[in-house]
Write an enzyme that holds these catalytic residues in place. Structure first.
Site, short mmCIF file in Angstrom:
data_model
loop_
_atom_site.label_atom_id
_atom_site.label_comp_id
_atom_site.label_asym_id
_atom_site.label_seq_id
_atom_site.Cartn_x
_atom_site.Cartn_y
_atom_site.Cartn_z
N ASN A 65 -10.15 -1.19 -0.37
CA ASN A 65 -8.71 -0.95 -0.29
C ASN A 65 -8.06 -1.48 -1.56
O ASN A 65 -8.00 -2.69 -1.76
CB ASN A 65 -8.16 -1.65 0.97
CG ASN A 65 -6.66 -1.48 1.14
OD1 ASN A 65 -5.98 -1.03 0.23
ND2 ASN A 65 -6.16 -1.86 2.31
N CYS A 70 0.80 -1.23 0.00
CA CYS A 70 0.00 0.00 0.00
C CYS A 70 0.83 1.27 0.00
O CYS A 70 0.37 2.33 -0.41
CB CYS A 70 -0.94 -0.01 1.21
SG CYS A 70 -1.84 -1.55 1.34
N HIS A 108 -4.01 6.80 2.69
CA HIS A 108 -4.30 5.45 2.19
C HIS A 108 -5.70 5.02 2.64
O HIS A 108 -6.03 5.10 3.82
CB HIS A 108 -3.23 4.49 2.73
CG HIS A 108 -3.51 3.06 2.40
ND1 HIS A 108 -3.92 2.65 1.15
CD2 HIS A 108 -3.45 1.93 3.17
CE1 HIS A 108 -4.08 1.34 1.15
NE2 HIS A 108 -3.81 0.88 2.36
O1 UT7 Z 1 -3.68 -1.59 3.53
C1 UT7 Z 1 -3.08 -2.22 4.62
C2 UT7 Z 1 -3.79 -3.51 4.79
N1 UT7 Z 1 -4.59 -3.73 5.92
C3 UT7 Z 1 -5.34 -2.91 6.67
O2 UT7 Z 1 -5.36 -1.73 6.53
C4 UT7 Z 1 -6.17 -3.52 7.74
C5 UT7 Z 1 -6.14 -2.78 9.04
N2 UT7 Z 1 -7.07 -3.40 9.97
C6 UT7 Z 1 -8.40 -3.16 9.92
O3 UT7 Z 1 -8.88 -2.39 9.10
C7 UT7 Z 1 -9.28 -3.86 10.92
O4 UT7 Z 1 -8.47 -4.48 11.91
C8 UT7 Z 1 -10.23 -4.93 10.27
C9 UT7 Z 1 -11.31 -4.22 9.45
C10 UT7 Z 1 -9.43 -5.86 9.39
C11 UT7 Z 1 -10.91 -5.74 11.36
O5 UT7 Z 1 -11.59 -4.90 12.26
P1 UT7 Z 1 -11.41 -5.15 13.84
O6 UT7 Z 1 -12.34 -4.22 14.52
O7 UT7 Z 1 -9.94 -5.01 14.13
O8 UT7 Z 1 -11.92 -6.62 14.02
P2 UT7 Z 1 -11.15 -7.91 14.56
O9 UT7 Z 1 -10.12 -8.35 13.57
O10 UT7 Z 1 -10.69 -7.63 15.96
O11 UT7 Z 1 -12.33 -8.96 14.57
C12 UT7 Z 1 -13.51 -8.77 15.35
C13 UT7 Z 1 -14.46 -9.93 15.08
C14 UT7 Z 1 -13.83 -11.32 15.15
O12 UT7 Z 1 -14.77 -12.16 15.77
P3 UT7 Z 1 -14.59 -12.59 17.32
O13 UT7 Z 1 -13.27 -13.28 17.40
O14 UT7 Z 1 -14.63 -11.29 18.08
O15 UT7 Z 1 -15.76 -13.48 17.55
C15 UT7 Z 1 -13.70 -11.72 13.69
O16 UT7 Z 1 -13.76 -13.11 13.51
O17 UT7 Z 1 -15.01 -9.80 13.76
C16 UT7 Z 1 -14.91 -11.07 13.08
N3 UT7 Z 1 -14.78 -10.81 11.64
C17 UT7 Z 1 -15.84 -10.73 10.83
N4 UT7 Z 1 -17.17 -10.83 11.05
C18 UT7 Z 1 -17.98 -10.66 9.99
C19 UT7 Z 1 -13.63 -10.61 10.92
N5 UT7 Z 1 -13.96 -10.39 9.64
C20 UT7 Z 1 -15.31 -10.45 9.56
C21 UT7 Z 1 -16.22 -10.29 8.48
N6 UT7 Z 1 -17.53 -10.41 8.76
N7 UT7 Z 1 -15.82 -10.02 7.24
#
Ligand code: UT7
Length: 330
Positions: free
Chosen positions: A285, A115, A255
């Site tokens: 993204n 990115c 970004h």
């Molecule tokens: O360009 C650089 C590349 N990457 C990024 O910029 C990513 C940066 N990170 C983020 O944007 C965020 O961390 C995410 C959007 C990826 C995730 O958001 P979060 O608030 O950090 O969620 P999390 O990873 O802590 O997950 C929370 C919950 C989990 O369930 P449990 O363990 O709490 O039961 C995940 O399994 O959300 C669940 N989850 C989903 N649920 C529904 C993860 N992905 C999904 C999904 N749909 N697509």
């Protein structure tokens, strides 16, 4: 002797026709529109056609930028493509683009940084132009993340889209145009975002294919934390280098990975949210392409005025961070 300046003289972008909505994703993995929108701000993203590849997107965006610059393709001295999704491991996407553009006077190389790649490529082009090593550099960011995500992993496949953005960098007045860059790397944190196998350390074999370790793996929460901390730091550093403060910034073009990260950065930098551009809802993204896509949209929407200061900030694989400060001179 004072170096000459460098400025943007052309912009272009291209996104594939097919749109994948959050509702479409609900049919592919266990997710909901509500989860995706509330956690990321995304509603839809563009996905390449089966017969397209990254160089097709790069070529379309590159052609548009050269046309906007009003120069001939033979005026190009160099083509740099930022991508982590090349058509094939080699040759470079930039070689394919250079051949198809018939930019017969241009050298070409790719830059692999996820990115953050576009800002690194823009800084490189600026150095070529200010030093006099090149007069016109075509910088393209082109990505097809849809080809490297695991479509069974809901934590990553909902986040990414395909697209390309391009700019032409040409000579300008000293002190104007492309003013300052900060290029940072923290290689000790590479493991949070990678395609772990399928390269020279672990060549692709049946086990790699079975465990899908030749697709993108990400620890989203770790990346989120590094981004929320690092983006304001690199932004402050590049503003300081350019002799500007947050009051001088007309547009934050950051970004586009997650609306929450954009909001957090705007708050930490004390830049009003309405001056931080956000199009993550429409494109998702698109990795290196998000910043030139956003700049081209701002330009085409008539939102940029001569003299506006644009603060560019990105983070991504590496773990890398970059900031850029440019004055709009078109
Ligand atoms: O360009 C650089 C590349 N990457 C990024 O910029 C990513 C940066 N990170 C983020 O944007 C965020 O961390 C995410 C959007 C990826 C995730 O958001 P979060 O608030 O950090 O969620 P999390 O990873 O802590 O997950 C929370 C919950 C989990 O369930 P449990 O363990 O709490 O039961 C995940 O399994 O959300 C669940 N989850 C989903 N649920 C529904 C993860 N992905 C999904 C999904 N749909 N697509």
């Amino acid at each position: 002797m004072e170096l000459r300046g460098a400025q943007l003289i052309g912009l272009g972008s291209y996104v594939p026709e097919r749109i994948l909505t959050n509702a479409d994703l609900e049919k592919i993995v266990d997710t909901t529109d509500e989860w995706i929108y509330s956690h990321t701000g995304m509603k839809e993203r563009h996905i390449i056609a089966p017969d397209q590849a990254t160089s097709d997107l790069a070529l379309a965006a590159g052609r548009a930028a050269v046309a906007d610059a009003g120069i001939a393709v033979t005026d190009l001295d160099l083509i740099i493509v930022a991508t982590v999704t090349p058509d094939m491991p080699f040759p470079s996407v930039s070689s394919l683009v250079q051949g198809q553009l018939e930019a017969t006077n241009a050298g070409a190389f790719d830059l692999n940084l996820g990115c953050t790649g576009f800002i690194y490529a823009l800084a490189t082009a600026t150095a070529y132009v200010t030093s006099g090593m090149a007069d016109h550099v075509l910088v393209i960011a082109a990505e097809t993340l849809s080809r490297i995500v695991d479509w069974e992993d809901r934590a990553t496949c909902v986040l990414f889209g395909d697209g390309a953005g391009a700019v032409v960098v040409g000579p300008g007045e000293p002190g104007k145009g492309l003013k300052a860059f900060e290029l940072w790397s923290d290689g000790s944190n590479w493991q949070y975002l990678s395609i772990p196998k399928g390269g020279s350390r672990y060549p692709c074999d049946e086990q790699v294919l079975r465990e899908k370790s030749n697709t993108m793996k990400m620890e989203g929460h770790e990346v989120f934390k590094l981004a929320v901390r690092g983006c304001p730091e690199v932004a402050e550093a590049v503003m300081k280098k350019a002799g500007l403060t947050h009051d001088d910034i007309d547009w934050g073009v950051f970004h586009q990975a997650n609306r929450r990260i954009l909001e957090a950065a705007a708050k930490r930098l004390d830049i009003p949210e309405e001056r931080v551009y956000c199009d993550v809802e429409r494109y998702g993204n698109t990795s290196a392409s998000t910043i030139p896509l956003a700049m081209d949209d701002l330009y085409k929407e008539g939102k940029l005025k001569t003299g506006d200061n644009l603060l560019l900030v990105s983070f991504g694989a590496g773990f890398s961070l970059a900031g850029g400060l440019l004055e709009w001179t078109k």
